[in-house]
Write an enzyme that holds these catalytic residues in place. Structure first.
Site, mmCIF file in Angstrom:
data_model
loop_
_atom_site.group_PDB
_atom_site.id
_atom_site.type_symbol
_atom_site.label_atom_id
_atom_site.label_comp_id
_atom_site.label_asym_id
_atom_site.label_seq_id
_atom_site.Cartn_x
_atom_site.Cartn_y
_atom_site.Cartn_z
ATOM 1 N N CYS A 75 0.840 -1.209 0.000
ATOM 2 C CA CYS A 75 0.000 0.000 0.000
ATOM 3 C C CYS A 75 0.869 1.250 0.000
ATOM 4 O O CYS A 75 1.977 1.260 0.549
ATOM 5 C CB CYS A 75 -0.889 0.052 1.240
ATOM 6 S SG CYS A 75 -1.841 -1.432 1.592
ATOM 7 N N ASP A 76 0.328 2.300 -0.583
ATOM 8 C CA ASP A 76 0.963 3.608 -0.466
ATOM 9 C C ASP A 76 -0.112 4.677 -0.529
ATOM 10 O O ASP A 76 -1.108 4.529 -1.244
ATOM 11 C CB ASP A 76 1.988 3.844 -1.574
ATOM 12 C CG ASP A 76 2.839 5.074 -1.294
ATOM 13 O OD1 ASP A 76 3.770 4.958 -0.461
ATOM 14 O OD2 ASP A 76 2.567 6.141 -1.859
ATOM 15 N N SER A 77 0.091 5.742 0.241
ATOM 16 C CA SER A 77 -0.871 6.842 0.270
ATOM 17 C C SER A 77 -0.147 8.170 0.138
ATOM 18 O O SER A 77 0.934 8.359 0.709
ATOM 19 C CB SER A 77 -1.672 6.827 1.585
ATOM 20 O OG SER A 77 -2.420 5.643 1.727
ATOM 21 N N GLY A 98 -2.826 3.769 -3.248
ATOM 22 C CA GLY A 98 -2.514 2.731 -4.224
ATOM 23 C C GLY A 98 -2.326 1.394 -3.532
ATOM 24 O O GLY A 98 -1.725 1.330 -2.455
#
Length: 211
Positions: free
Chosen positions: A75-77, A113
């Site tokens: 995950c990435d934010s 993402g």
């Protein structure tokens, strides 16, 4: 089948635990700046998705040896601020203060993402990725309130310089979209991506399903 979270985020871990999954945590250690630098003029959505994919793929070798039947989620934010700048974690109180100066009283887009890798017998059998955008409506803290918030150091270590579930929640007026994505991992998007690689999320719950 083991659910592997390729992230050190306590918020993501808490969301998954509350939703019935006890993941194995394997921190990726990905150099996010290097990944971003290798992308040719990415859109904000492409950037967060590429970072999520890099994190999931970075732990494949370690996980394959210990958990040959697994799904790995990266995950990435990042926050697309009201002035159009895309930002991650502030890192310093000064940077967090500047971000709040831009965002207070405005809306920002929290981009999340996700990437999912499916392992069978220790080998990648499928993978998929996607992203989600959620509107965050920022309140306007007083100078004293913002100083107190910055003094907690909480906003230094989270995407966009705010949280929904912590001290920052006092200064968020509302969320339009998926609230779990603002916490770092979108449950609806994760369920959709798992389904794309043939995994039903209910088979991963740690609570027995009774008929």
């Amino acid at each position: 089948m083991r659910f592997v979270l390729a992230s050190a985020s306590p918020a993501r871990l808490s969301v998954l635990r509350s939703a019935g999954i006890e993941p194995l945590v394997q921190v990726s250690g990905v150099d996010e700046d290097a990944v971003a630098a290798a992308l040719p003029d990415p859109s904000p959505a492409e950037l967060v998705t590429a970072l999520a994919q890099a994190k999931a793929e970075a732990v494949v070798a370690d996980i394959a040896a210990a958990e040959p039947d697994a799904v790995i989620v990266g995950c990435d934010s990042m926050l697309l601020m009201a002035d159009g700048e895309i930002v991650g974690k502030p890192g310093t109180r000064e940077a967090a203060a500047k971000r709040w100066a831009h965002n207070a009283g405005n809306d920002g887009q929290l981009l999340t993402g996700h990437a999912v890798v499916r392992l069978r017998d220790g080998k990648i059998s499928a993978h998929t990725k996607g992203h989600l955008s959620t509107t965050v409506r920022f309140g306007t803290p007083t100078e004293a309130e913002l100083d107190a918030y910055l003094a907690t150091d909480e906003p230094l270590h989270v995407a966009g310089g705010f949280t929904l579930e912590g001290f920052g929640g006092w200064f968020i007026e509302g969320v339009d979209g998926d609230p779990s994505s603002v916490l770092g991992i979108s449950l609806p998007l994760t369920r959709k991506l798992l389904a794309e690689i043939g995994v039903s999320v209910v088979t991963l719950w740690n609570t027995p399903i009774t008929k």
